[in-house]
Design a protein around this motif. Structure first.
Motif, PDB file in Angstrom:
ATOM      1  N   TRP A 147      46.960   9.370  -3.487  1.00 13.83           N
ATOM      2  CA  TRP A 147      46.081   8.208  -3.345  1.00 13.83           C
ATOM      3  C   TRP A 147      45.869   7.609  -4.724  1.00 13.83           C
ATOM      4  O   TRP A 147      45.787   8.339  -5.726  1.00 13.83           O
ATOM      5  CB  TRP A 147      44.731   8.605  -2.779  1.00 13.83           C
ATOM      6  N   CYS A 148      45.764   6.294  -4.806  1.00 10.22           N
ATOM      7  CA  CYS A 148      45.392   5.666  -6.073  1.00 10.22           C
ATOM      8  C   CYS A 148      44.769   4.303  -5.792  1.00 10.22           C
ATOM      9  O   CYS A 148      44.875   3.761  -4.688  1.00 10.22           O
ATOM     10  CB  CYS A 148      46.586   5.537  -7.016  1.00 10.22           C
ATOM     11  N   LYS A 149      44.112   3.763  -6.799  1.00 12.07           N
ATOM     12  CA  LYS A 149      43.462   2.455  -6.672  1.00 12.07           C
ATOM     13  C   LYS A 149      44.497   1.338  -6.702  1.00 12.07           C
ATOM     14  O   LYS A 149      45.543   1.455  -7.334  1.00 12.07           O
ATOM     15  CB  LYS A 149      42.460   2.250  -7.805  1.00 12.07           C
ATOM     16  N   ARG A 150      44.157   0.249  -6.025  1.00 12.01           N
ATOM     17  CA  ARG A 150      45.017  -0.932  -6.032  1.00 12.01           C
ATOM     18  C   ARG A 150      44.546  -1.943  -7.071  1.00 12.01           C
ATOM     19  O   ARG A 150      43.355  -2.204  -7.205  1.00 12.01           O
ATOM     20  CB  ARG A 150      45.037  -1.610  -4.658  1.00 12.01           C
ATOM     21  N   TYR A 151      45.497  -2.482  -7.813  1.00  7.50           N
ATOM     22  CA  TYR A 151      45.210  -3.541  -8.778  1.00  7.50           C
ATOM     23  C   TYR A 151      46.149  -4.729  -8.592  1.00  7.50           C
ATOM     24  O   TYR A 151      46.099  -5.683  -9.349  1.00  7.50           O
ATOM     25  CB  TYR A 151      45.357  -3.012 -10.212  1.00  7.50           C
ATOM     26  N   ASP A 152      47.043  -4.649  -7.614  1.00 13.13           N
ATOM     27  CA  ASP A 152      48.063  -5.679  -7.449  1.00 13.13           C
ATOM     28  C   ASP A 152      47.473  -6.954  -6.868  1.00 13.13           C
ATOM     29  O   ASP A 152      46.331  -6.996  -6.400  1.00 13.13           O
ATOM     30  CB  ASP A 152      49.191  -5.161  -6.554  1.00 13.13           C
ATOM     31  N   ALA A 153      48.290  -8.008  -6.861  1.00 13.02           N
ATOM     32  CA  ALA A 153      47.820  -9.327  -6.438  1.00 13.02           C
ATOM     33  C   ALA A 153      47.373  -9.356  -4.981  1.00 13.02           C
ATOM     34  O   ALA A 153      46.529 -10.157  -4.597  1.00 13.02           O
ATOM     35  CB  ALA A 153      48.922 -10.366  -6.661  1.00 13.02           C
ATOM     36  N   GLY A 154      47.925  -8.470  -4.145  1.00  8.01           N
ATOM     37  CA  GLY A 154      47.563  -8.472  -2.734  1.00  8.01           C
ATOM     38  C   GLY A 154      46.297  -7.713  -2.413  1.00  8.01           C
ATOM     39  O   GLY A 154      45.855  -7.694  -1.257  1.00  8.01           O
ATOM     40  N   LYS A 210      40.194  -5.237  -6.109  1.00  5.95           N
ATOM     41  CA  LYS A 210      40.937  -4.593  -7.195  1.00  5.95           C
ATOM     42  C   LYS A 210      40.105  -3.488  -7.850  1.00  5.95           C
ATOM     43  O   LYS A 210      38.941  -3.682  -8.162  1.00  5.95           O
ATOM     44  CB  LYS A 210      41.345  -5.630  -8.238  1.00  5.95           C
ATOM     45  N   GLY A 211      40.756  -2.354  -8.046  1.00  4.21           N
ATOM     46  CA  GLY A 211      40.083  -1.241  -8.681  1.00  4.21           C
ATOM     47  C   GLY A 211      39.196  -0.440  -7.758  1.00  4.21           C
ATOM     48  O   GLY A 211      38.629   0.579  -8.171  1.00  4.21           O
ATOM     49  N   GLU A 219      44.229  -3.699 -25.365  1.00  5.15           N
ATOM     50  CA  GLU A 219      43.769  -4.947 -24.773  1.00  5.15           C
ATOM     51  C   GLU A 219      44.725  -5.409 -23.675  1.00  5.15           C
ATOM     52  O   GLU A 219      44.308  -5.985 -22.681  1.00  5.15           O
ATOM     53  CB  GLU A 219      43.656  -6.015 -25.854  1.00  5.15           C
ATOM     54  N   ARG A 220      46.014  -5.149 -23.863  1.00  5.50           N
ATOM     55  CA  ARG A 220      46.987  -5.559 -22.852  1.00  5.50           C
ATOM     56  C   ARG A 220      46.771  -4.818 -21.546  1.00  5.50           C
ATOM     57  O   ARG A 220      46.863  -5.390 -20.473  1.00  5.50           O
ATOM     58  CB  ARG A 220      48.417  -5.316 -23.348  1.00  5.50           C
ATOM     59  N   LEU A 221      46.468  -3.498 -21.644  1.00  7.54           N
ATOM     60  CA  LEU A 221      46.221  -2.727 -20.435  1.00  7.54           C
ATOM     61  C   LEU A 221      45.032  -3.290 -19.675  1.00  7.54           C
ATOM     62  O   LEU A 221      45.051  -3.417 -18.461  1.00  7.54           O
ATOM     63  CB  LEU A 221      45.972  -1.261 -20.798  1.00  7.54           C
ATOM     64  N   GLU A 222      43.959  -3.614 -20.410  1.00  2.76           N
ATOM     65  CA  GLU A 222      42.784  -4.165 -19.754  1.00  2.76           C
ATOM     66  C   GLU A 222      43.060  -5.553 -19.196  1.00  2.76           C
ATOM     67  O   GLU A 222      42.521  -5.951 -18.179  1.00  2.76           O
ATOM     68  CB  GLU A 222      41.634  -4.221 -20.752  1.00  2.76           C
ATOM     69  N   ARG A 223      43.938  -6.295 -19.884  1.00  2.00           N
ATOM     70  CA  ARG A 223      44.204  -7.671 -19.479  1.00  2.00           C
ATOM     71  C   ARG A 223      45.102  -7.752 -18.259  1.00  2.00           C
ATOM     72  O   ARG A 223      45.135  -8.764 -17.576  1.00  2.00           O
ATOM     73  CB  ARG A 223      44.846  -8.420 -20.646  1.00  2.00           C
ATOM     74  N   GLU A 224      45.833  -6.667 -17.962  1.00  2.19           N
ATOM     75  CA  GLU A 224      46.716  -6.684 -16.800  1.00  2.19           C
ATOM     76  C   GLU A 224      45.956  -7.060 -15.533  1.00  2.19           C
ATOM     77  O   GLU A 224      46.436  -7.800 -14.691  1.00  2.19           O
ATOM     78  CB  GLU A 224      47.366  -5.312 -16.608  1.00  2.19           C
ATOM     79  N   SER A 233      54.642  11.166  -8.580  1.00 10.41           N
ATOM     80  CA  SER A 233      54.037  10.015  -9.248  1.00 10.41           C
ATOM     81  C   SER A 233      52.548  10.297  -9.425  1.00 10.41           C
ATOM     82  O   SER A 233      51.842  10.542  -8.438  1.00 10.41           O
ATOM     83  CB  SER A 233      54.243   8.734  -8.427  1.00 10.41           C
ATOM     84  N   ILE A 234      52.069  10.248 -10.673  1.00  8.60           N
ATOM     85  CA  ILE A 234      50.716  10.667 -10.998  1.00  8.60           C
ATOM     86  C   ILE A 234      49.927   9.471 -11.533  1.00  8.60           C
ATOM     87  O   ILE A 234      50.230   8.953 -12.615  1.00  8.60           O
ATOM     88  CB  ILE A 234      50.717  11.789 -12.057  1.00  8.60           C
ATOM     89  N   PRO A 235      48.896   9.007 -10.813  1.00  5.72           N
ATOM     90  CA  PRO A 235      48.116   7.868 -11.306  1.00  5.72           C
ATOM     91  C   PRO A 235      47.185   8.264 -12.445  1.00  5.72           C
ATOM     92  O   PRO A 235      46.673   9.386 -12.492  1.00  5.72           O
ATOM     93  CB  PRO A 235      47.314   7.431 -10.065  1.00  5.72           C
ATOM     94  N   HIS A 236      46.984   7.345 -13.381  1.00  6.55           N
ATOM     95  CA  HIS A 236      46.024   7.564 -14.449  1.00  6.55           C
ATOM     96  C   HIS A 236      44.619   7.526 -13.846  1.00  6.55           C
ATOM     97  O   HIS A 236      44.345   6.755 -12.924  1.00  6.55           O
ATOM     98  CB  HIS A 236      46.161   6.485 -15.529  1.00  6.55           C
ATOM     99  N   PRO A 237      43.702   8.364 -14.331  1.00  4.89           N
ATOM    100  CA  PRO A 237      42.373   8.415 -13.714  1.00  4.89           C
ATOM    101  C   PRO A 237      41.542   7.150 -13.861  1.00  4.89           C
ATOM    102  O   PRO A 237      40.610   6.934 -13.080  1.00  4.89           O
ATOM    103  CB  PRO A 237      41.692   9.593 -14.430  1.00  4.89           C
ATOM    104  N   SER A 238      41.854   6.287 -14.834  1.00  2.00           N
ATOM    105  CA  SER A 238      41.029   5.092 -15.013  1.00  2.00           C
ATOM    106  C   SER A 238      41.806   3.815 -15.286  1.00  2.00           C
ATOM    107  O   SER A 238      41.303   2.717 -15.033  1.00  2.00           O
ATOM    108  CB  SER A 238      40.021   5.323 -16.154  1.00  2.00           C
ATOM    109  N   LEU A 239      43.027   3.906 -15.790  1.00  2.00           N
ATOM    110  CA  LEU A 239      43.826   2.728 -16.100  1.00  2.00           C
ATOM    111  C   LEU A 239      44.796   2.418 -14.966  1.00  2.00           C
ATOM    112  O   LEU A 239      45.171   3.308 -14.199  1.00  2.00           O
ATOM    113  CB  LEU A 239      44.605   2.945 -17.398  1.00  2.00           C
ATOM    114  N   PRO A 240      45.237   1.157 -14.856  1.00  2.00           N
ATOM    115  CA  PRO A 240      46.171   0.778 -13.782  1.00  2.00           C
ATOM    116  C   PRO A 240      47.606   1.188 -14.086  1.00  2.00           C
ATOM    117  O   PRO A 240      48.503   0.364 -14.197  1.00  2.00           O
ATOM    118  CB  PRO A 240      46.014  -0.751 -13.717  1.00  2.00           C
TER     119      PRO A 240
END
Length: 471
Positions: A437-444, A448-449, A119-124, A37-44
């Motif tokens: 390792w990756c950044k967290r953006y989830d509700a918990g 974030k980021g 815009e949807r990606l940013e709005r997530e 699983s490979i995280p994107h370097p800047s997007l969630p």
């Protein structure tokens, strides 16, 4: 055996305890072996390889975002996101590009023209913060389902056997692929990286790649490739550009070695070092992503079937070696660029194993991840164990001595590493193939980021995030 007791800063703040707890897994389960699983370097976003497909999950909702399918006839073993290349009217390019490496001997370059969905990606992220409403989210989900998502724009062919690993250079200009055919290929993106107009951006849709090198010095399957990240030490005085380019590629092999490759002054890619010491297949390599004290060159990790994790450091040359003669510019220098690659002593580097981490795994280590935020390491393997390590400046906690491998004199650990905690049966009875390792953006997430989490991928088809707390 000579020993050293030097330390390397910055070292993550000393933790006395650590706790790793599972978060809700990404949904849906894949119900088939998943490789990485490979995280994107800047997007969630995070891309998971499995079967003939790649499933992209949202790091905001921990659910499926999109799927890449139909491009490969055998399992997709690896993937990598291409770093953004170029701007239009001062804006970052809007296209997502992902490369996939498959057991069908090919690598595929996939493109997703985000358009309005950027815009949807940013709005997530905002959705999780309550800054958008449920109706808006549902409308965007309907729009996503109605549109085509990923397009396979080009297939890179040349390998004779399974492609095991793919990786982009920091600039996105080069792509490295490796295979069971014992070779490493370097490809160059020769499309327009800096379109100056919307018309030229449309022309950029036509991906164009060229093969710039085929490296065949390994004596066995090449399991993994990794480019050195663009950190300050990569361009330090110890890597003068007159000797070779800034990009450095590491490859790991079934022949128990790691090789390092650079581009010389004639534009030829050459092996500048062979790292020996593992007693079995080297499954992977990873570079240090944090800036080091005095901008020293980034260190390299290797791990393998012998259950060892090794840390390698570039042996810094003497000050006089940085003169005109060593760079190959003097007319009287017998090792300049006018002689065959095999005779260019100025291109050879000396690397030394400066640490062997405490042995935790009872079997092959398949994956190790090095945090760019804290410097912590995490490892997984065939025994289903997840282990967390920390570097310590306390030399009394040093690990074992290390025999000479790539230098002229024996070396020893230059810093200590300790095990903070382990999780057994992290995926039940199944092997764990990958960790990142990756950044967290989830509700918990509390930040974030910014807050980091671990994500493991296993034979059970589960992609599992983990919360890591250290004190």
């Amino acid at each position: 055996m000579a020993t050293e007791t030097t330390t390397d800063a910055p070292v993550a703040h000393s933790a006395t305890t650590a706790e790793i707890t599972p978060l809700p897994p990404f949904s849906p389960d894949l119900y088939q072996r998943a490789w990485a699983s490979i995280p994107h370097p800047s997007l969630p976003l995070i891309a998971t390889c499995h079967a003939h497909s790649v499933t992209v999950f949202s790091l905001s909702t921990l659910s499926k975002h999109s799927v890449l399918t139909g491009g490969h006839t055998r399992s997709v073993r690896s993937a990598a996101w291409q770093p953004p290349r170029g701007k239009v009217s001062g804006k970052e390019a809007k296209k997502l590009r992902l490369v996939t490496g498959s057991f069908d001997t090919t690598a595929g370059v996939w493109t997703w023209d985000q358009g309005r969905r950027e815009e949807r990606l940013e709005r997530e992220i905002r959705l999780q913060s309550g800054e958008d409403n449920k109706e808006s989210q549902e409308e965007e989900e309907e729009e996503e389902e109605a549109e085509d998502e990923w397009e396979l724009t080009i297939v890179l062919e040349g390998h004779e056997n399974e492609v095991k690993s793919v990786n982009y250079s920091p600039s996105g200009q080069y792509l490295a692929t490796c295979s069971r055919d014992k070779s490493v290929w370097i490809w160059e993106d020769v499309g327009n990286p800096n379109p100056s107009s919307e018309e030229e951006e449309e022309e950029e849709d036509e991906d164009e790649w060229e093969t710039v090198a085929v490296l065949q010095e390994h004596d066995g399957d090449v399991k993994a490739v990794a480019w050195c990240p663009d950190v300050p030490g990569r361009k330090s005085k110890y890597a003068p550009p007159r000797r070779y380019g800034d990009d450095v590629l590491a490859s790991a092999s079934y022949d128990n070695t790691v090789r390092l490759w650079r581009e010389d002054g004639d534009g030829e890619w050459v092996c500048v070092a062979v790292l020996e010491g593992h007693e079995g297949t080297v499954w992977g390599v990873a570079w240090e992503g944090r800036q080091r004290e005095n901008d020293k060159f980034p260190r390299l990790l290797s791990w393998g079937a012998d259950g060892q994790i090794r840390v390698w450091s570039l042996k810094e040359p003497e000050e006089e070696e940085h003169g005109e003669g060593a760079a190959g510019g003097g007319n009287n220098n017998p090792w300049g660029f006018g002689v065959p690659n095999t005779m260019r002593r100025s291109l050879k580097e000396e690397w030394e194993c400066t640490a062997v981490l405490p042995k935790v795994h009872k079997g092959d280590i398949y994956s190790v991840a090095w945090s760019t935020e804290t410097g912590l390491l995490a490892s997984v393997g065939s025994d289903g164990v997840l282990a967390l390590y920390q570097e310590t400046a306390n030399t009394s906690e040093m690990t074992e001595e290390v025999e000479e491998t790539n230098g002229d004199a024996p070396t020893a650990t230059a810093a200590g590493w300790k095990v903070l905690t382990t999780v057994t049966s992290a995926h039940g009875p199944y092997e764990i193939n990958h960790i990142t390792w990756c950044k967290r953006y989830d509700a918990g997430s509390e930040r974030k980021g910014e807050e980091e989490m671990l994500v493991t991928t296993g034979d059970d088809g589960v992609v599992r995030p983990w919360q890591v707390r250290i004190q």
